[in-house]
Scaffold this active site. Sequence first.
Site, mmCIF file in Angstrom:
data_model
loop_
_atom_site.group_PDB
_atom_site.id
_atom_site.type_symbol
_atom_site.label_atom_id
_atom_site.label_comp_id
_atom_site.label_asym_id
_atom_site.label_seq_id
_atom_site.Cartn_x
_atom_site.Cartn_y
_atom_site.Cartn_z
ATOM 1 N N LYS A 37 -0.097 3.811 -2.581
ATOM 2 C CA LYS A 37 -1.115 4.857 -2.439
ATOM 3 C C LYS A 37 -0.523 6.248 -2.271
ATOM 4 O O LYS A 37 -1.234 7.249 -2.425
ATOM 5 C CB LYS A 37 -2.047 4.501 -1.268
ATOM 6 C CG LYS A 37 -2.923 3.291 -1.605
ATOM 7 C CD LYS A 37 -3.536 2.643 -0.389
ATOM 8 C CE LYS A 37 -4.319 1.385 -0.812
ATOM 9 N NZ LYS A 37 -4.623 0.502 0.314
ATOM 10 N N SER B 287 -6.098 3.056 4.528
ATOM 11 C CA SER B 287 -5.575 2.226 3.446
ATOM 12 C C SER B 287 -6.680 1.528 2.656
ATOM 13 O O SER B 287 -6.524 0.375 2.229
ATOM 14 C CB SER B 287 -4.578 1.189 3.987
ATOM 15 O OG SER B 287 -3.670 0.781 2.986
ATOM 16 N N SER C 59 0.796 -1.237 0.000
ATOM 17 C CA SER C 59 0.000 0.000 0.000
ATOM 18 C C SER C 59 0.823 1.279 0.000
ATOM 19 O O SER C 59 0.242 2.378 -0.020
ATOM 20 C CB SER C 59 -0.951 0.006 1.203
ATOM 21 O OG SER C 59 -2.031 -0.877 0.983
ATOM 22 N N LYS D 283 2.783 6.608 5.233
ATOM 23 C CA LYS D 283 1.907 5.510 4.821
ATOM 24 C C LYS D 283 2.486 4.157 5.211
ATOM 25 O O LYS D 283 3.687 3.915 5.080
ATOM 26 C CB LYS D 283 1.702 5.555 3.300
ATOM 27 C CG LYS D 283 0.682 4.539 2.781
ATOM 28 C CD LYS D 283 -0.728 4.934 3.181
ATOM 29 C CE LYS D 283 -1.753 3.861 2.840
ATOM 30 N NZ LYS D 283 -1.678 2.692 3.755
#
Length: 390
Positions: free
Chosen positions: A66, A118, A63, A225
């Site tokens: 992202k 997420s 992730s 993140k």
Amino acid sequence: MRKALLILCALPLLLGGWLAAPGQAGAAKPAVTTNAEASALIDVQSGRLLYEKQPDKQMKIASLTKIMTAIVAIEEGKLSDRVTVSKAAFGKEGSSIYLKLGEQMSLHDLLYGMMLRSGNDAATAIAEHVGGSVEGFAFLMNQKAQEIGMRNSQFKNPHGLDEAGHYSTARDMALLTAYALRNPVFQEIVKTEMKKVARPEEKWDAVWRNKNKMLYLYPGADGVKTGYTKTAGRCLVSSATKNGQQLAVVTLSDPDDWADHKRLFDYGFEHYPLATVIKQGDKAADGILFGRSFRYPLLEGEEKQLTEQLVLEKPESAAYRLGDRGRVELSLDGRLIGSVPLYSEGSTRIRQEDDAAFRFKPTEAPAKRSFLQTAGSVLRALFAGGATIR
């Protein structure tokens, strides 16, 4: 023109006390380690990589993808747009903010759901809205990667679920993060610990708490993140700010990422403080000012590896008539690290807002005399002695 060349030659010669002698060793780098398969530490303002471990190994990034999805959506989309959740977004596997089929939510709120929780459903909805399709959005992601200089990355989807041909590196993710953190909308989203979003079709509002524990574990942490899949392992990008300096850490496949990020932040802030090498508006010579500040993280002793080259505008050029007098190109240990424009005193081209300090305006104690302050003295002496440029 010969006198211009004379200045170019004389300046480095007279700055010998500040420059490295031939064959002089560079500053010794302190040791630090991580448990990550690949990692990187970057100074956000300068883009200098302060630590690396297998930085160019192509790996799955889960992730962390992202981060790219967010910056592309912020730059290419309209934050107030209402996004309709498609069947593909509604049914996307993995982490979710539990969007309903046909539900509408602003692009801005979807970005919070994607970055804090997420949400793969949010990422898919964003991609379809901004790019027209997941494939169209992936094209935009790869285009942005090339613009940033991510040479060893390829994006196939907006969420980071495992897919053949979807990969990046620690170095590339560090470059991406430094780029994204320059955007105020991105900055605000990734530093948010909790977000409340209205869900008119539900009985209650959504309350999203950020999964990035670094925001609570490290003083000054302000992003970015988390990521995880079974094949990618634990992936993490985090950022922190101290004394006006922002650093970002990337770790890929790291079973002890929280501790490693704290260790790398401590290492970076201790050994690579952000030094003001040039201050905007200071005199480089009589009637000539530095047009921009220049700040750079320097290891103790590295100032001896700093060199400069003066590049002068020709008086007959249009730029010269507009007040440009040239630029100073700065190198560290032989590698170009930046340049600063020179303007005539009173020129309207001197920036009112210094973009070198795009986010921070710290109050700093007077620094010791820099090699460029010495350069200014040399230039003043040369021009006072009647040197001209033809």
